[in-house]
Write a protein that holds these residues in place. Structure first.
Motif, PDB file in Angstrom:
ATOM      1  N   ILE A  27       0.738  -1.341   0.371  1.00  0.00           N
ATOM      2  CA  ILE A  27       0.033   0.201  -0.012  1.00  0.00           C
ATOM      3  C   ILE A  27       0.951   1.178   0.030  1.00  0.00           C
ATOM      4  N   PHE A  28       0.555   2.347  -0.809  1.00  0.00           N
ATOM      5  CA  PHE A  28       1.224   3.706  -0.754  1.00  0.00           C
ATOM      6  C   PHE A  28       0.751   4.208  -0.433  1.00  0.00           C
ATOM      7  N   SER A  29      -1.102   4.347  -0.226  1.00  0.00           N
ATOM      8  CA  SER A  29      -1.662   5.512   0.636  1.00  0.00           C
ATOM      9  C   SER A  29      -3.426   4.619   0.283  1.00  0.00           C
ATOM     10  N   ILE A  30      -3.102   5.323   1.366  1.00  0.00           N
ATOM     11  CA  ILE A  30      -5.377   5.180   1.852  1.00  0.00           C
ATOM     12  C   ILE A  30      -5.843   6.547   1.802  1.00  0.00           C
ATOM     13  N   ASN A  31      -6.841   6.378   1.099  1.00  0.00           N
ATOM     14  CA  ASN A  31      -7.680   7.983   1.193  1.00  0.00           C
ATOM     15  C   ASN A  31      -8.847   8.340   2.292  1.00  0.00           C
ATOM     16  N   ALA A  32     -10.229   7.602   1.865  1.00  0.00           N
ATOM     17  CA  ALA A  32     -11.278   7.624   2.390  1.00  0.00           C
ATOM     18  C   ALA A  32     -11.185   6.038   2.949  1.00  0.00           C
ATOM     19  N   MET A  33     -11.703   6.555   4.071  1.00  0.00           N
ATOM     20  CA  MET A  33     -11.758   4.698   4.453  1.00  0.00           C
ATOM     21  C   MET A  33     -13.272   4.550   4.982  1.00  0.00           C
ATOM     22  N   SER A  34     -14.413   3.360   4.581  1.00  0.00           N
ATOM     23  CA  SER A  34     -15.810   3.880   4.730  1.00  0.00           C
ATOM     24  C   SER A  34     -16.348   1.747   5.330  1.00  0.00           C
ATOM     25  N   TRP A  35     -17.700   2.534   6.064  1.00  0.00           N
ATOM     26  CA  TRP A  35     -18.702   1.509   5.898  1.00  0.00           C
ATOM     27  C   TRP A  35     -19.721   1.179   6.096  1.00  0.00           C
ATOM     28  N   TYR A  36     -19.899   0.911   5.113  1.00  0.00           N
ATOM     29  CA  TYR A  36     -21.375  -0.324   5.171  1.00  0.00           C
ATOM     30  C   TYR A  36     -22.037  -0.683   5.136  1.00  0.00           C
ATOM     31  N   ARG A  37     -23.830  -0.966   5.113  1.00  0.00           N
ATOM     32  CA  ARG A  37     -24.181  -2.214   5.945  1.00  0.00           C
ATOM     33  C   ARG A  37     -25.258  -2.671   5.123  1.00  0.00           C
ATOM     34  N   GLN A  38     -25.492  -3.949   4.887  1.00  0.00           N
ATOM     35  CA  GLN A  38     -27.068  -4.862   4.323  1.00  0.00           C
ATOM     36  C   GLN A  38     -27.562  -5.332   4.956  1.00  0.00           C
ATOM     37  N   THR A  51     -11.850  10.656   6.589  1.00  0.00           N
ATOM     38  CA  THR A  51     -10.742  11.126   5.098  1.00  0.00           C
ATOM     39  C   THR A  51      -9.727  10.766   6.090  1.00  0.00           C
ATOM     40  N   PRO A  52      -8.667  10.716   5.626  1.00  0.00           N
ATOM     41  CA  PRO A  52      -7.510  10.499   6.019  1.00  0.00           C
ATOM     42  C   PRO A  52      -6.760  11.409   7.237  1.00  0.00           C
ATOM     43  N   GLY A  53      -7.488  13.262   7.439  1.00  0.00           N
ATOM     44  CA  GLY A  53      -7.586  14.002   7.984  1.00  0.00           C
ATOM     45  C   GLY A  53      -8.514  14.023   8.957  1.00  0.00           C
ATOM     46  N   GLY A  54      -9.770  12.743   9.002  1.00  0.00           N
ATOM     47  CA  GLY A  54      -9.539  12.725  10.260  1.00  0.00           C
ATOM     48  C   GLY A  54     -11.482  13.376   9.965  1.00  0.00           C
ATOM     49  N   SER A  55     -11.922  14.067   9.533  1.00  0.00           N
ATOM     50  CA  SER A  55     -13.048  14.708   9.004  1.00  0.00           C
ATOM     51  C   SER A  55     -14.015  13.460   9.013  1.00  0.00           C
ATOM     52  N   THR A  56     -14.963  13.328   8.812  1.00  0.00           N
ATOM     53  CA  THR A  56     -16.281  12.113   9.517  1.00  0.00           C
ATOM     54  C   THR A  56     -17.441  12.292   8.965  1.00  0.00           C
ATOM     55  N   THR A  76      -5.918   0.904   9.472  1.00  0.00           N
ATOM     56  CA  THR A  76      -7.324   0.023   9.497  1.00  0.00           C
ATOM     57  C   THR A  76      -8.065   1.410  10.376  1.00  0.00           C
ATOM     58  N   VAL A  77      -9.050   0.673  10.467  1.00  0.00           N
ATOM     59  CA  VAL A  77     -10.479   2.088  10.564  1.00  0.00           C
ATOM     60  C   VAL A  77     -11.578   1.211  11.465  1.00  0.00           C
ATOM     61  N   ASN A  95     -15.112  -0.704   3.416  1.00  0.00           N
ATOM     62  CA  ASN A  95     -14.029  -0.248   2.050  1.00  0.00           C
ATOM     63  C   ASN A  95     -13.151   1.085   2.462  1.00  0.00           C
ATOM     64  N   ALA A  96     -12.548   1.128   0.944  1.00  0.00           N
ATOM     65  CA  ALA A  96     -11.288   2.056   1.448  1.00  0.00           C
ATOM     66  C   ALA A  96     -11.206   2.389  -0.051  1.00  0.00           C
ATOM     67  N   ASP A  97     -10.937   3.491  -0.008  1.00  0.00           N
ATOM     68  CA  ASP A  97      -9.792   3.744  -1.680  1.00  0.00           C
ATOM     69  C   ASP A  97      -8.193   3.718  -1.293  1.00  0.00           C
ATOM     70  N   ILE A  98      -7.427   3.590  -2.046  1.00  0.00           N
ATOM     71  CA  ILE A  98      -6.171   2.795  -1.880  1.00  0.00           C
ATOM     72  C   ILE A  98      -5.364   2.726  -2.976  1.00  0.00           C
ATOM     73  N   LYS A  99      -4.660   3.095  -2.961  1.00  0.00           N
ATOM     74  CA  LYS A  99      -3.685   3.109  -4.222  1.00  0.00           C
ATOM     75  C   LYS A  99      -2.388   2.128  -3.941  1.00  0.00           C
ATOM     76  N   PRO A 100      -2.252   0.962  -4.361  1.00  0.00           N
ATOM     77  CA  PRO A 100      -1.322  -0.462  -4.092  1.00  0.00           C
ATOM     78  C   PRO A 100      -0.148   1.067  -4.437  1.00  0.00           C
ATOM     79  N   SER A 101       1.032   0.489  -4.355  1.00  0.00           N
ATOM     80  CA  SER A 101       2.633   0.741  -4.474  1.00  0.00           C
ATOM     81  C   SER A 101       2.966   0.461  -5.631  1.00  0.00           C
ATOM     82  N   GLY A 102       3.584   1.691  -6.393  1.00  0.00           N
ATOM     83  CA  GLY A 102       3.390   1.107  -8.203  1.00  0.00           C
ATOM     84  C   GLY A 102       2.263   1.482  -8.811  1.00  0.00           C
ATOM     85  N   SER A 103       1.743   1.660  -7.898  1.00  0.00           N
ATOM     86  CA  SER A 103       0.322   2.273  -8.843  1.00  0.00           C
ATOM     87  C   SER A 103       0.081   3.780  -9.374  1.00  0.00           C
ATOM     88  N   TYR A 104      -0.056   4.299 -10.265  1.00  0.00           N
ATOM     89  CA  TYR A 104      -0.261   5.410 -10.787  1.00  0.00           C
ATOM     90  C   TYR A 104      -2.075   5.165 -10.325  1.00  0.00           C
TER      91      TYR A 104
END
Length: 120
Positions: A27-38, A51-56, A76-77, A95-104
């Protein structure tokens, strides 16, 4: 890259549970992390986002009862769920938006889901 959720279970109305979801892999970086339910027979719905900065942001149905947080060092979330109601019964997915290492690009990943049942 994968997300592994844990912490679900059976709890009585008014009780509490804490869900965790850890991201692993290259993992290079993680942006927003979320919880969903069904819930059975219903569409998957967004519960909370951080968000990475802690906004909810929370669904109206859980405001004041659920708290989302994250540990960026551990990738971890968490979802602290208090005053649980039978209507909270569902499979919870991280759920998370993740930029893998080496990915654009960043990609959207889902965890496997963990069952939360609120019943007396």
């Amino acid at each position: 890259v994968q997300l592994q959720a844990s912490g679900g279970g059976l709890v009585q109305p008014g009780g509490s549970l804490r869900l965790s979801c850890a991201a692993s892999g290259s993992i290079f970086s993680i942006n927003a992390m979320s919880w969903y339910r069904q819930a059975p027979g219903k569409k998957r719905e967004l519960v909370a986002t951080i968000t990475p900065g802690g906004s909810t942001n929370y669904a109206d149905s859980v405001k004041g009862r659920f708290t989302i947080s994250r540990d960026n060092a551990k990738n971890t979330v968490y979802l602290q769920m208090n005053s649980l109601k039978p209507g909270d019964t569902a499979v919870y997915y991280c759920n998370a938006d993740i930029k893998p290492s080496g990915s654009y690009s960043a990609y959207n990943y889902w965890g496997q889901g963990t069952q939360v049942t609120v019943s007396s």
